[in-house]
Write an enzyme that holds these catalytic residues in place. Structure first.
Site, PDB file in Angstrom:
ATOM      1  N   ARG A  24     -27.064  17.505   8.538  1.00 26.88           N
ATOM      2  CA  ARG A  24     -28.078  17.418   9.415  1.00 26.88           C
ATOM      3  C   ARG A  24     -27.806  18.422  10.733  1.00 26.88           C
ATOM      4  O   ARG A  24     -28.613  19.120  10.998  1.00 26.88           O
ATOM      5  CB  ARG A  24     -28.532  16.053  10.012  1.00 26.88           C
ATOM      6  N   SER A  76     -14.160  19.871  -8.180  1.00 24.63           N
ATOM      7  CA  SER A  76     -14.212  20.911  -9.137  1.00 24.63           C
ATOM      8  C   SER A  76     -13.091  21.381  -9.698  1.00 24.63           C
ATOM      9  O   SER A  76     -12.166  21.859  -8.788  1.00 24.63           O
ATOM     10  CB  SER A  76     -15.355  22.089  -8.563  1.00 24.63           C
ATOM     11  N   ASP A 131     -10.099   8.917   4.758  1.00 25.68           N
ATOM     12  CA  ASP A 131      -8.449   8.661   4.779  1.00 25.68           C
ATOM     13  C   ASP A 131      -7.985   8.918   6.036  1.00 25.68           C
ATOM     14  O   ASP A 131      -6.719   8.439   6.456  1.00 25.68           O
ATOM     15  CB  ASP A 131      -7.679   9.301   3.747  1.00 25.68           C
ATOM     16  N   ARG A 166      -3.550 -19.841   0.358  1.00 25.14           N
ATOM     17  CA  ARG A 166      -3.181 -18.428  -0.533  1.00 25.14           C
ATOM     18  C   ARG A 166      -2.769 -17.630   0.113  1.00 25.14           C
ATOM     19  O   ARG A 166      -3.025 -17.082   1.462  1.00 25.14           O
ATOM     20  CB  ARG A 166      -4.369 -18.274  -1.609  1.00 25.14           C
ATOM     21  N   GLU A 191      -1.505 -10.586   8.341  1.00 25.43           N
ATOM     22  CA  GLU A 191      -0.138 -10.730   8.583  1.00 25.43           C
ATOM     23  C   GLU A 191       0.876  -9.514   8.622  1.00 25.43           C
ATOM     24  O   GLU A 191       1.723  -9.706   8.980  1.00 25.43           O
ATOM     25  CB  GLU A 191       0.391 -11.996   7.787  1.00 25.43           C
ATOM     26  N   LYS A 217       2.510 -21.885   7.679  1.00 21.09           N
ATOM     27  CA  LYS A 217       1.450 -20.616   7.517  1.00 21.09           C
ATOM     28  C   LYS A 217       1.486 -20.506   6.238  1.00 21.09           C
ATOM     29  O   LYS A 217       2.219 -19.397   5.690  1.00 21.09           O
ATOM     30  CB  LYS A 217       2.039 -19.624   8.485  1.00 21.09           C
ATOM     31  N   ARG A 249      -3.481 -14.165  -4.851  1.00 18.03           N
ATOM     32  CA  ARG A 249      -4.400 -13.695  -5.471  1.00 18.03           C
ATOM     33  C   ARG A 249      -4.569 -12.300  -4.703  1.00 18.03           C
ATOM     34  O   ARG A 249      -3.839 -11.657  -3.986  1.00 18.03           O
ATOM     35  CB  ARG A 249      -5.791 -14.272  -4.805  1.00 18.03           C
ATOM     36  N   LEU A 256     -16.203  -0.041  -2.869  1.00 19.18           N
ATOM     37  CA  LEU A 256     -16.965  -0.648  -1.878  1.00 19.18           C
ATOM     38  C   LEU A 256     -16.527  -0.073  -0.677  1.00 19.18           C
ATOM     39  O   LEU A 256     -17.613  -0.464   0.221  1.00 19.18           O
ATOM     40  CB  LEU A 256     -16.516  -2.098  -1.926  1.00 19.18           C
TER      41      LEU A 256
END
Length: 325
Positions: A24, A76, A131, A166, A191, A217, A249, A256
């Site tokens: 734009r 490309s 990035d 977890r 963490e 923890k 996990r 996303l």
């Protein structure tokens, strides 16, 4: 080279929130300054195949808030060949395009640099990559939006991590640059962050486990930059083998991270650099990326912008270490 009358604009490589704002800005600033603007669809492939259309202000109305790119994008392989570049140049001559604005990341700007060198074409780049790995600009278009998306996702994951006690390894984009991982870790209260810039002889996982896991923890979040060898799955498997008492996990955020409405920061950055691209062309600048450094628009030679090392402030590692105790 004659006077520039018509400017082509394309988006290339991975999409980034804010690309539409950049399209734009280039279109409207170009028209405002007397240029004809032509949109090139599907990146360099579209330039090779002649997918070109005149752009007016109406073409870019109502897109500043949209993620993705209305021009579509592609990586490309053909443009990397001499034959592909020759066809692209033929399209520019046929469409009477005198200058090219390329919105994309490292690979896209490398292509623009090589094309400009071979055919003496005026090329100007805008830093469109989530990035944040292009040298010479404080931030790239899409980076801020993506970081905010990561933080929102981690906030949600933490609810489950704490409820089930977890360890979650959350993998984010940034294979060769840890800006997303390190800064989103600080912003989300994670963490630890495992990033390529910190890949010394020190075992990052062992250091984290020694320092970060205490009896009080048992739940925690570790942000990991994607890697074909040492991504989140690798570190999760190591914890399962070396520390079997912990419930582990993995969440890989994947694509996303790319979509969504761009933040105000990315819209402003895209708008400023888009206008800067037109100003650069009017000043006779060539083969430069438009960046913003210390709140000033700057022209960065392609050769500098695409060099591999954009330094991560290593003090950020200390910040995260101290705040995650």
């Amino acid at each position: 080279m004659g006077k520039i009358k018509t400017i082509g604009v394309l988006t290339s490589g991975g999409d980034a929130p804010g690309m539409n704002a950049a399209i734009r800005a280039v279109t409207r600033a170009g028209i405002c300054n007397g240029f004809k603007i032509k949109g090139i669809y599907r990146g360099y492939d579209g330039l090779i195949n002649g997918e070109v259309a005149p752009f007016t202000t109406e073409n870019v109305s109502g897109i500043i808030m949209q993620g993705g790119t209305i021009l579509k994008t592609a990586r490309s392989k053909d443009f990397m060949t001499p034959e592909g570049k020759a066809k692209a140049y033929e399209t520019m001559q046929r469409e009477e395009i005198d200058a090219l604005v390329v919105i994309g990341g490292n690979g896209s700007l490398t292509g623009a640099r090589d094309f400009a060198a071979e055919y003496d074409v005026c090329c100007v780049g805008l830093p469109g990559t989530i990035d944040n790995d292009l040298y010479g600009t404080d931030s790239t278009i899409g980076y801020d939006t993506t970081m905010n998306t990561i933080v929102e996702c981690v906030d949600r994951i933490r609810d489950t991590a704490q409820s089930h006690e977890r360890i979650f390894f959350v993998e984010v984009m940034g294979r060769d640059a840890g800006f997303l991982a390190q800064n989103s870790a600080i912003a989300s209260g994670a963490e630890a962050a495992i990033i390529p810039e910190d890949s010394t002889d020190v075992d990052q996982l062992a250091r984290f486990m020694e320092r970060g896991i205490r009896k009080s923890k048992k739940s925690c979040i570790v942000i990991v930059s994607e890697s074909p060898k040492c991504g989140a799955l690798y570190y999760a498997e190591r914890v399962r083998n070396e520390f079997p008492d912990y419930d582990v996990r993995v969440s890989i955020l994947g694509h996303l991270q790319r979509g969504g409405r761009p933040t105000a920061h990315d819209r402003i950055l895209a708008s400023r650099t888009g206008v800067g691209a037109i100003e650069a062309i009017m000043q006779g600048q060539r083969n430069v990326m438009i960046g913003v450094r210390n709140n000033e628009v700057v022209y960065v030679p392609f050769s500098d912008a695409i060099r591999t090392d954009k330094p991560l402030d290593m003090k950020l590692i200390k910040v995260l270490d101290e705040l995650s105790i």
